[in-house]
Design an enzyme around this catalytic site. Structure first.
Site, PDB file in Angstrom:
ATOM      1  N   ARG A  58      26.375   7.333   9.071  1.00 47.17           N
ATOM      2  CA  ARG A  58      27.067   6.356   8.235  1.00 47.17           C
ATOM      3  C   ARG A  58      26.259   5.926   7.027  1.00 47.17           C
ATOM      4  O   ARG A  58      26.823   5.446   6.043  1.00 47.17           O
ATOM      5  CB  ARG A  58      27.510   5.165   9.091  1.00 47.17           C
ATOM      6  CG  ARG A  58      28.619   5.568  10.079  1.00 47.17           C
ATOM      7  CD  ARG A  58      29.106   4.404  10.901  1.00 47.17           C
ATOM      8  NE  ARG A  58      28.026   3.726  11.589  1.00 47.17           N
ATOM      9  CZ  ARG A  58      27.777   3.805  12.884  1.00 47.17           C
ATOM     10  NH1 ARG A  58      28.524   4.533  13.657  1.00 47.17           N
ATOM     11  NH2 ARG A  58      26.778   3.135  13.411  1.00 47.17           N
ATOM     12  N   GLU A  95      18.034   1.198  21.449  1.00 47.53           N
ATOM     13  CA  GLU A  95      18.515   0.382  22.568  1.00 47.53           C
ATOM     14  C   GLU A  95      18.540   1.166  23.871  1.00 47.53           C
ATOM     15  O   GLU A  95      18.304   0.621  24.933  1.00 47.53           O
ATOM     16  CB  GLU A  95      19.939  -0.134  22.291  1.00 47.53           C
ATOM     17  CG  GLU A  95      20.091  -0.993  21.068  1.00 47.53           C
ATOM     18  CD  GLU A  95      20.415  -0.213  19.791  1.00 47.53           C
ATOM     19  OE1 GLU A  95      21.021  -0.796  18.895  1.00 47.53           O
ATOM     20  OE2 GLU A  95      20.047   0.979  19.682  1.00 47.53           O
TER      21      GLU A  95
END
Length: 170
Positions: A58, A95
């Site tokens: 992105r 994460e």
């Protein structure tokens, strides 16, 4: 402009408890997308950017248009095995485990002023790795820009030394 009204929030995606901020609804609105890119480009121009860098995927839909608006080159940061020439690589924590990003070793000239941009700042691992790649090659961070900052995830902890623009804050 009130960009946040063009972002759709998708509860429990990609997993339960996550409130996903979907930028594609903003990208679909041509005048809004243009305004966001123009605002990020103005910020980069004011800081003397000489090249724009963005991580996949992105970051490409933000960084490419910013570079185009400024008449500058765009340098993609990719996953391992995606760039054909010699690369600089950084491993970082995400994460859900470790990841790696790569940048062509000849993509940034020593002393070159680099505007780093991505769609969203969350925990900051990706943007920190991108900045490390640029700095390892001798680049100077002119500024950093995002459509969205998820402030509660504290990604800005990696950006204390830089001028940062986020168009939307959650």
């Amino acid at each position: 402009m009130e960009y946040a009204k063009y972002i759709k929030s998708i509860p429990d995606f990609p997993e339960k408890g996550i409130n996903f901020r979907d930028i594609t609804s903003l990208l679909q609105e041509g005048p809004v997308y243009r305004a966001a890119i123009d605002e990020l480009a103005a910020f980069a121009r004011e800081r003397g950017a000489e090249v724009v860098v963005g991580p996949e995927a992105r970051g490409f839909v933000i960084g490419g248009p910013v570079a185009y608006a400024l008449g500058l080159g765009f340098v993609p940061v990719r996953k391992p095995g995606k760039l054909p020439r010699a690369v600089e690589t950084v491993t970082f924590e995400k994460e859900y485990g470790k990841d790696e990003l790569c940048l062509h070793k000849d993509a940034i000239k020593p002393g070159q002023r680099v505007f780093v941009t991505d769609d969203l700042l969350a925990t900051g691992g990706t943007i920190d790795a991108t900045i490390k790649l640029v700095r390892n090659l001798g680049g100077v961070i002119a500024g950093v820009g995002f459509l969205i900052d998820l402030a509660a995830l504290n990604g800005k902890k990696y950006l204390k030394d830089y001028d940062v623009l986020s168009l939307i804050h959650y």
